[in-house]
Design a protein around this motif. Sequence first.
Motif, short mmCIF file in Angstrom:
data_model
loop_
_atom_site.label_atom_id
_atom_site.label_comp_id
_atom_site.label_asym_id
_atom_site.label_seq_id
_atom_site.Cartn_x
_atom_site.Cartn_y
_atom_site.Cartn_z
N ARG A 112 58.35 -64.40 76.49
CA ARG A 112 59.53 -64.08 75.32
C ARG A 112 58.72 -64.06 74.07
O ARG A 112 58.84 -63.40 73.28
CB ARG A 112 60.38 -65.30 75.46
CG ARG A 112 61.50 -65.15 74.48
CD ARG A 112 62.48 -66.21 74.62
NE ARG A 112 63.47 -65.94 73.23
CZ ARG A 112 64.89 -65.82 73.52
NH1 ARG A 112 65.33 -65.82 74.79
NH2 ARG A 112 65.63 -65.76 72.68
N SER A 113 57.96 -65.18 73.87
CA SER A 113 57.01 -65.21 72.53
C SER A 113 56.21 -64.00 72.41
O SER A 113 56.15 -63.43 71.38
CB SER A 113 56.49 -66.52 72.64
OG SER A 113 55.57 -66.62 71.63
N GLN A 114 55.55 -63.70 73.60
CA GLN A 114 54.63 -62.52 73.34
C GLN A 114 55.35 -61.10 73.05
O GLN A 114 54.85 -60.33 72.42
CB GLN A 114 53.97 -62.33 74.56
CG GLN A 114 53.04 -63.81 74.98
CD GLN A 114 51.74 -63.80 73.87
OE1 GLN A 114 51.23 -62.68 73.38
NE2 GLN A 114 51.10 -64.74 73.52
N VAL A 129 58.26 -60.72 71.81
CA VAL A 129 58.72 -60.68 70.33
C VAL A 129 57.67 -60.37 69.53
O VAL A 129 57.99 -59.56 68.30
CB VAL A 129 59.40 -61.91 70.04
CG1 VAL A 129 59.71 -62.09 68.69
CG2 VAL A 129 60.76 -61.86 70.76
N MET A 130 56.68 -61.09 69.74
CA MET A 130 55.37 -60.58 68.86
C MET A 130 55.02 -59.36 68.53
O MET A 130 54.66 -58.85 67.79
CB MET A 130 54.28 -61.49 68.95
CG MET A 130 52.94 -61.71 68.03
SD MET A 130 53.53 -62.68 66.57
CE MET A 130 52.26 -62.03 65.39
N ARG A 161 57.55 -57.34 66.79
CA ARG A 161 57.40 -57.51 65.37
C ARG A 161 56.13 -56.72 64.74
O ARG A 161 56.17 -56.14 63.78
CB ARG A 161 57.19 -58.98 65.12
CG ARG A 161 58.16 -59.71 65.32
CD ARG A 161 57.81 -61.36 65.02
NE ARG A 161 58.83 -62.23 65.12
CZ ARG A 161 59.73 -62.42 64.30
NH1 ARG A 161 59.81 -61.67 62.97
NH2 ARG A 161 60.77 -63.12 64.41
N GLU A 162 54.95 -56.71 65.53
CA GLU A 162 53.86 -55.85 65.15
C GLU A 162 53.98 -54.28 65.09
O GLU A 162 53.86 -53.82 64.11
CB GLU A 162 52.50 -56.13 66.30
CG GLU A 162 51.84 -57.36 65.91
CD GLU A 162 50.99 -57.88 67.23
OE1 GLU A 162 50.38 -58.99 67.14
OE2 GLU A 162 51.03 -57.03 68.33
N TYR A 163 54.81 -53.77 66.10
CA TYR A 163 55.24 -52.57 66.04
C TYR A 163 56.11 -52.15 64.78
O TYR A 163 55.83 -51.28 63.97
CB TYR A 163 55.94 -52.25 67.22
CG TYR A 163 56.26 -50.87 67.53
CD1 TYR A 163 55.26 -49.78 67.77
CD2 TYR A 163 57.63 -50.33 67.37
CE1 TYR A 163 55.74 -48.69 67.94
CE2 TYR A 163 57.75 -49.04 67.39
CZ TYR A 163 57.02 -48.06 67.86
OH TYR A 163 57.37 -46.55 67.82
N LEU A 204 68.15 -59.61 73.11
CA LEU A 204 66.77 -60.05 73.74
C LEU A 204 66.87 -60.75 74.86
O LEU A 204 66.04 -60.76 75.68
CB LEU A 204 66.19 -60.92 72.45
CG LEU A 204 64.89 -61.42 72.71
CD1 LEU A 204 63.95 -60.30 73.13
CD2 LEU A 204 64.19 -62.40 71.59
#
Lengths: 615, 615
Positions: free
Chosen positions: A159-161, A163-164, A167-169, A554
Motif C-alpha cells: 500500500r505504501s509503495q 501510493v508513493m 504520487r511520483e507520477y 484505494l
Amino acid sequence: LTGTFYIILLSGLSSWSFRSHTCGELRSHHVGDTVTLCGWVQYLRQDLFVILRDFSGLTQILIPQEESASHLKAVLCDLTAESVIKVTGTVRRRPAGQANKAMPTGEIEIHAENVEVFNVCRQLPFEIKDFVKKSESLRMQYRYLDLRSSQMQRNLRLRSQLVMKMREYLSNTHGFVDVETPTLFKRTPGGAKEFVVPSREPGRFFSLPQSPQQFKQLLMVAGIDRYFQMARCYRDEGSKPDRQPEFTQVDIEMSFVDQAGIMSLVEGMLQHCWPAEMGPIEVPFQTMTYEEAMRDYGVDKPDTRFSMKLIDLSELFLSTDIEFLRSALGRPRGSVQAICVPSGAKLFTGKDLDGLKQTAKTQFEQELSVVLVREDGTLKSPLRKLLSDSVTEELLNQTGAKPGDLLLIAAASLHTVRPLLGNLRLQCAEILESYGASPRDLSAFHFLWVVDFPLFLPKEDELEQLESAHHPFTAPLPEHAQLLYTDPHKVLGQHYDLVLNGCEIGGGSIRIHKASEQLYVLKNILKEDSSLLSHLLEALDSGAPPHGGIALGLDRLLSIMVGAPSIRDVIAFPKSFRGHDLMSHAPDLVSEEELKSYHISVRWPTDGGGEDEGK
Amino acid sequence: LTGTFYIILLSGLSSWSFRSHTCGELRSHHVGDTVTLCGWVQYLRQDLFVILRDFSGLTQILIPQEESASHLKAVLCDLTAESVIKVTGTVRRRPAGQANKAMPTGEIEIHAENVEVFNVCRQLPFEIKDFVKKSESLRMQYRYLDLRSSQMQRNLRLRSQLVMKMREYLSNTHGFVDVETPTLFKRTPGGAKEFVVPSREPGRFFSLPQSPQQFKQLLMVAGIDRYFQMARCYRDEGSKPDRQPEFTQVDIEMSFVDQAGIMSLVEGMLQHCWPAEMGPIEVPFQTMTYEEAMRDYGVDKPDTRFSMKLIDLSELFLSTDIEFLRSALGRPRGSVQAICVPSGAKLFTGKDLDGLKQTAKTQFEQELSVVLVREDGTLKSPLRKLLSDSVTEELLNQTGAKPGDLLLIAAASLHTVRPLLGNLRLQCAEILESYGASPRDLSAFHFLWVVDFPLFLPKEDELEQLESAHHPFTAPLPEHAQLLYTDPHKVLGQHYDLVLNGCEIGGGSIRIHKASEQLYVLKNILKEDSSLLSHLLEALDSGAPPHGGIALGLDRLLSIMVGAPSIRDVIAFPKSFRGHDLMSHAPDLVSEEELKSYHISVRWPTDGGGEDEGK
C-alpha cells in the motif's frame, strides 16, 4: 516474504538503527562479517538455534555451545517466542548439506557472540505463524500481533509503495499539486451518511465529508490547475455490516481537460504504479457504454474476465405459445434472456440449481427456467416439451450451448431480467470454480471503463421526480447539453466508472462549469434548495475553468490486487465487521459532563419508545 | 512566480490538457510555433492586448486588428477580467523595444487566431492582483479567489513539493512505511481537547485524536519497523483565537533507535527537502539542553538568530544594599538577571521602555529596572545613585554594555526572572527591527534541538502531584532509569524539541518499551487510571521493540519558511480566526430530526443558566 517490490533500496533500511543488517539480508558473500541483527524470536530449535524474524525475513542464529559462552547460551535458551533481542555475531556458512534453499538467508547462520534482550514476551493469545488460523475478532482485538503476519506486512508495505508511485507520477511527472482539504466541513444537502461533529457553539455542528468534491472543484476555480490528494473520507452507513466508516480515496481533479484526458491520466498512473511482480497491465483499458454493460452483463460493473454474456431470446420467442414467456414479452420493455453456463449441466447439482432459482425468487421475484443440455444433445427441462424442434435448434444455436452446458432463461422487463441474469452469471462462475473449473483467470486484472451513464434517474419512491445518477455536478455529454432543458431524462452524462474484475474501483466526471447550467440542474431538474450550495454557484460565476476528475477507492483497489476477502486486510487498524474498534473499544461512553461544552446530551432510548428507530 | 523550485518538470504540465503550453512557458525559441493557451484574463490593454494568466505566469495575447478578424477582436475586447478562455495563435517576437524584461515571457506575444470563451466572469468582490489588499474575512469568504494570488499559489505548491521530497527521503531512501491510522478513535484519558463524534449507538462516541501517538507505537509493536504519515490531527481549543481545529503533522516512528538516531533522521530529511532557493541548511543542528536554553534565553524554544542572552548578575549583587535586589536574592532560587540591548538606549523611546515595564508588570508581576548607557558612558537610571563605581564598572563589564546600549534588569526567583527576560528579549528585537536595526537575520533559518527536559513537572494547582512534561510514554534518560523509582521529580527524559527561529516546530521522544515501567509511571507517578490504556500496556508486554519518534508541525514549518504571519497562509481552506469556515458557514445548524439517529439533542443555553459555562 519473497517479493522485492516493496523493498526498493535495501541500503537505507538500517540507517540510524541498532542493527547493521535486516534479518532478510544476509547472504553467503557476508560470511566472515560481524553483524548485528534486531528482531523477534520466531522459535528455538533443539537449544541449538534461535530463528530471528523482522519485517524482511528470518535468520538462523547459532547458540554457542562452548563452556565459556554458558551465560550467553542460558540467555538465548531461555527466550520465549516473540521476545525482542539484539544479537551480534559472525556470519558463517552453514555446514555442508544444511543450507535451506527455501529461505533467502538459508546459506548462512550467525554465530552469536553477544545478545541484549529488549523485552521478554508473555504468552500470546495466538502464535505469529502464517498457518495459524485466528478468528476475525481475535485478529482485531490484538491487531498489533496480527500485523506481524507476513501477509499483513506485505499488504501494508505494498500500500505504501503503491501510493508513493502514484504520487511520483502525479506530482513529479505531471505537476499535480497535493492539497489537503478540510474534514471539518458543513453538512451537505441530503448528506444523511455524514457523521456530525458538535462544536462549542450551541446547536452548530461540523460534518465529516464523504469526499472532497466541493473543495476539489473550488481548487480548480482557484487556478490550482491540477490537484490530487490521498483523501480520508467518512461515511456513516449505520448498521450496514462490513463498511468502514473511514476510508481513503485517490482524489484527482484537473482543469482544461475532457473525459478522454482523465481516462488516459488514470491509465498512465495505474500502469506506472503497478507492481512488476503482478504482471504488466495494458492501456488503454477496454471501454463500454452503460447500455452495453447492462445488455451484455446485466450490471454496470461487469466482470470481463469471463464471457457468459446475456443472450436476448426475445425474437426467438416472439410468437411462442409458452404462456409466461408470451406474457413477459407483452409487457413494456419485456424480454426473454438467457445465459449459457459451460459444463453447467455436467457439474451443477440439483442443490446448485435450486440455489439459483432461489436467488431469482427472493431477490428478483422471478421464475427461472433451467435447461440442461445432455451429453447426447437432448434437453432436460420442464420447457422441453413446449419447444418445437426448430425452436430447440435455434435456441442451442443462438446461445452456443453444447452438450454438458446449462442454460438459464428468464423472462421479464429488461429492468429486472438483466440484473437477475447478471447476478446469476457471477453466482455460476463461483459454483464452477468450486468444482475446479476455471471460467475466469483469477490471477488476471481486467480493467474496464464504463461510460455514457444516464445523468438522471427516476426516484425510487416518486417516479416522476428525477435524481442524479451520481451527483449533481456532472456535466451532460456535449451533444446532450440542450436536451437538459427539453428532455432531461434522456440526457447522458460525462461520467465514467472504472471497474476492475467486476468491482467498481473508481468514478468521476467532467463537471458543470457554468453557474447558470448548475443552477438549472439543481433548481429546475432536481428541485433542490440551491442556497445550500450558494458558495459553489458563486464560485462558478467567478471565472471557473472547464474541469473534471475522478476518485479511486484505494482500499478496494488494494484488496483486489492482493486478493484479500475484505478491505480490512489492507487497512492497518480497521473497524470490525460491526464498526467497532475491538482493540480500544471505540466508540465508547462519554460522560454527560464532557458533553456539556458541546451543548449536547444523550437521548437514551426508552423501551418501546420511538427513539431507537434509527438503530 | 519566478521561483522554479515548485515546477520540477515543465514537460508534463500540459499533458491531457486543452493547452499546448502553460502561460509561463513560452520563450523566443518558440517564435513561429502555433500554440494553445488556457487561462484567466488578467487585464486588457488599450483594446490591443489581453494579458492571460495561469498558475505558471502571464502571456501577452495580441488582439488582431484586421477587418477579417473583427469577430475575434469583438470577442476579445468584450472580455471581463478573470474570464476564462482558450486562445490559439502564433508565437511572435515582440517588436523591437517592446520586450518586457521583468516578465519571463516578455520577449514574445501570441497573435490570436482563435478564441473560445469558457466562462465570463461577473464582477468580483476584489481584484486578483497581488498589490490589492483584502480584509482577512473577505479572503476567507472568497477563498477560491484569494488562492489565485501568486503568493498563495506559491505557498500551496511549495507545500506539495516539500511533502513530496520528505516522502521520497523516508519511503524510497530509508524504507519507512506510509501507514494511515484511524481518526475515528476512542477518547483518551484527559483528552479535553478532543472533538467527539456521536455514533448510532446511544451514548457512544468516537473521538478525533490529537495525534496518532498510540497507533504509531502499536505499529512498532506490530513489527512495521519504520512508520511515517502526513497525519491529520484535531484539537478543539474552543474559544482560543487563531488555532486551526485540524492541522497536519509529519509523524514518524522507528524501532531499534536512540535519540541521536531520530535527530539525524530529521536533519537528513529537512536537508533533503529544503528548497535550494532558500539556501542550504547545515547539519547537525545546534543542540542545547533545556537547562541551557532557560539559563541563556529564558525560554525552552530560543530564537538563536541573535544573542542578547540572559546574564546572571546575582554574584555581583550578592552583598548589595539595594533593597529589592537583596530581598530577591534572599528568596529560594532568587536571582538578579539582565539583558543588554545593543543601541537600545539610542533607539528606544520612553514609550517603548514603558511597554517593556508594562509587560513585566502585567504578565509577570515584576518591576523592571532600566539602565541606559549614555554616549559618554555614564548611566541614566533610577539605580544609578545606588550603584558604587566599582559595581557600575563591573556591571558594564559583565553585560558587555557599550555607550548607546540598554540594560534591562530584573530580580526574582529563576522560575520568574528567566521567562520574563526571555520574553523581553524577543520584544526588544522587534522594537529594534521597527527602527531599522537588524539584531537578527530575518532570511536565516536557525534550527536548534532542545534536549534533556525534565520528565515530570509539578501540577500547577497541586504542587505535590507530578504530571508529564510532554506525555506519559516518554522514556527517562538511560542513566536516570533508576531515579524513576526513587526521585521521579529529578528524572530527565529522552525528549527532544526541534526549534526553528524561536518557534517549536516539532517534538518527540524515545518511548518506554517495557510494560512494567509504563505501568509504574501511569499508576505510581502520575496516579492515572491505567485501565484506559490497557491495550497499550498489553501490547508492550507482547514483544515491544525499543522505539521512538517525532512529530513535526507541517503548517508551522511552512509558515516560517515562507515568512507568513499565520498558518492560514499555508493551508488551502483554513478556518477563520474564530474557527469558522466563512465560505460555507460551517459549523452550521443541524435539525433535531437529523440528530435523532445519533441519539443526541442540543442543550440550548438558557439565559443566566449554568449550561453555557463552557463557552
